[in-house]
Design a protein around this motif. Sequence first.
Motif, PDB file in Angstrom:
ATOM      1  N   THR A  91     -14.621  65.753  74.327  1.00 35.09           N
ATOM      2  CA  THR A  91     -14.591  65.337  72.838  1.00 35.09           C
ATOM      3  C   THR A  91     -15.385  64.651  72.894  1.00 35.09           C
ATOM      4  OG1 THR A  91     -12.361  64.441  71.906  1.00 35.09           O
ATOM      5  CG2 THR A  91     -12.569  63.444  73.751  1.00 35.09           C
ATOM      6  N   TYR A  92     -16.098  64.207  71.403  1.00 37.98           N
ATOM      7  CA  TYR A  92     -17.389  64.100  71.097  1.00 37.98           C
ATOM      8  C   TYR A  92     -16.636  62.907  69.583  1.00 37.98           C
ATOM      9  CZ  TYR A  92     -21.795  62.445  68.590  1.00 37.98           C
ATOM     10  OH  TYR A  92     -22.561  61.787  68.326  1.00 37.98           O
ATOM     11  N   GLY A  93     -17.195  61.472  69.824  1.00 36.74           N
ATOM     12  CA  GLY A  93     -16.746  61.216  68.937  1.00 36.74           C
ATOM     13  C   GLY A  93     -17.921  59.171  69.001  1.00 36.74           C
ATOM     14  N   THR A 104     -12.898  57.196  69.557  1.00 46.26           N
ATOM     15  CA  THR A 104     -12.989  57.968  70.589  1.00 46.26           C
ATOM     16  C   THR A 104     -12.790  56.841  72.171  1.00 46.26           C
ATOM     17  OG1 THR A 104     -13.252  59.877  69.632  1.00 46.26           O
ATOM     18  CG2 THR A 104     -13.910  59.932  71.806  1.00 46.26           C
ATOM     19  N   GLN A 105     -14.121  56.238  71.987  1.00 46.47           N
ATOM     20  CA  GLN A 105     -14.090  55.606  73.735  1.00 46.47           C
ATOM     21  C   GLN A 105     -13.347  54.425  73.909  1.00 46.47           C
ATOM     22  OE1 GLN A 105     -17.743  53.127  73.718  1.00 46.47           O
ATOM     23  NE2 GLN A 105     -17.543  51.627  74.768  1.00 46.47           N
ATOM     24  N   CYS A 106     -12.798  53.764  72.440  1.00 46.94           N
ATOM     25  CA  CYS A 106     -11.718  53.536  72.433  1.00 46.94           C
ATOM     26  C   CYS A 106     -11.375  51.823  73.270  1.00 46.94           C
ATOM     27  CB  CYS A 106      -9.899  54.947  73.433  1.00 46.94           C
ATOM     28  SG  CYS A 106      -9.818  55.515  72.238  1.00 46.94           S
ATOM     29  N   THR A 107     -12.141  51.258  72.892  1.00 43.02           N
ATOM     30  CA  THR A 107     -11.927  49.919  74.164  1.00 43.02           C
ATOM     31  C   THR A 107     -11.070  49.053  73.501  1.00 43.02           C
ATOM     32  OG1 THR A 107     -13.275  49.142  72.126  1.00 43.02           O
ATOM     33  CG2 THR A 107     -14.244  49.807  74.033  1.00 43.02           C
ATOM     34  N   LEU A 147     -17.277  61.565  75.383  1.00 39.58           N
ATOM     35  CA  LEU A 147     -18.237  61.413  74.704  1.00 39.58           C
ATOM     36  C   LEU A 147     -17.536  60.589  73.227  1.00 39.58           C
ATOM     37  CD1 LEU A 147     -20.487  64.426  75.641  1.00 39.58           C
ATOM     38  CD2 LEU A 147     -20.047  62.439  76.924  1.00 39.58           C
ATOM     39  N   GLY A 148     -17.376  59.141  73.615  1.00 40.41           N
ATOM     40  CA  GLY A 148     -17.319  58.668  72.470  1.00 40.41           C
ATOM     41  C   GLY A 148     -18.139  56.907  73.032  1.00 40.41           C
ATOM     42  N   PHE A 149     -18.868  57.576  71.852  1.00 37.52           N
ATOM     43  CA  PHE A 149     -19.544  56.425  71.683  1.00 37.52           C
ATOM     44  C   PHE A 149     -19.546  55.336  71.108  1.00 37.52           C
ATOM     45  CE2 PHE A 149     -22.037  60.919  73.300  1.00 37.52           C
ATOM     46  CZ  PHE A 149     -21.503  59.934  74.687  1.00 37.52           C
ATOM     47  N   ALA A 150     -19.097  54.761  70.895  1.00 34.16           N
ATOM     48  CA  ALA A 150     -18.799  52.946  69.515  1.00 34.16           C
ATOM     49  C   ALA A 150     -20.001  52.504  68.749  1.00 34.16           C
ATOM     50  CB  ALA A 150     -18.538  51.842  69.905  1.00 34.16           C
TER      51      ALA A 150
END
Length: 333
Positions: free
Chosen positions: A152-154, A158-161, A185-188
């Motif tokens: 999952t990319y976002g 998606t990173q959900c810190t 692959l969540g990148f804030a």
Amino acid sequence: MGSDPLWTGYRHRAVDADGWMTFWRLDPREQPFELHDWIGRPDRPGHRLWSRAATPAGVRASWQTSASSVSLEIRGALDIYSLIAPVDFLVNGELHERRGVEAGEQRLTVELPGGPVDLEIWLPQAGAIGVRAVSFDGEATPSPPIGPRWITYGSSITQCTGAYGPSETWPALVARQHGWDLVALGFAGECHLDPIAARTIRDTPARLISLCLGINIYGGETFSGRTLPGQVEEFISTVRDGHPHTPMVVITPLPAPNVEGKPNAHGLTLDDVRACVELGARTLRDPDLQLIDGRTVLSIEEAQALYADDLHPGPEGYRLIAERLAPLLTLPL
């Protein structure tokens, strides 16, 4: 993924002279700077993709063990948001202990039930993190994931810190419910359809792929109404080069109550961005691609109640996102 059979959910593992491992979710060998130089440093003005890629969101390891305790050597440093997320220790699929991580080197020791159990360690989804060793006071056998892999990319959503912990991000909750091998692959702030992200997904075996696209593009004013549909089309086409028939889900931006209806510098509202993402995805006429309108995942009223700020859900918001998306993200029989 990567070269360590114990940990999973990353693309490349870098080990320094003292044995500290950094788990990169994109491969830094494609970026011309020294591996030690990323901490606290933007790659170039307004660009922090690589520092985000070195945060081990979704990276975890699992064992079958009868030990009475486990110890993790971990090193933490603050990210640009002055945040280090905790480590989650799960026993038999349930949260057993959540331990905070301080700046600097430390050893986290957690008591275990003492009988045969399945143990998972989920590394922090926020912060600059290094790991050196995991040790047990008894027998422990690594048990790598056997479920189908989901990528999952976002963006930060998606990173959900802001989730309670790394095992309670919405991707982690969905993956745990379905028994999937998660690659998160969540990148804030850095979901801008970068080619390195498309190539990473293309080159990673998977049974399901989801792409949450648009919110960073709106806020970062990355593309115009003229260029965005084509960029979405090209990103998906690159992924398809490695996954010709893998089920793929594209999710448009969730509600952002305080900016809905406000045009950015390109004159695009969030609804315009949603329309552009949908247009780019539909142009491919891909029978294995599903579209989800982010406004159906959360309502405006739910977002107003559950967001921690103008854009980001709080912990209960991430739980609700997982609850809504879990039945929509499925594998064919």
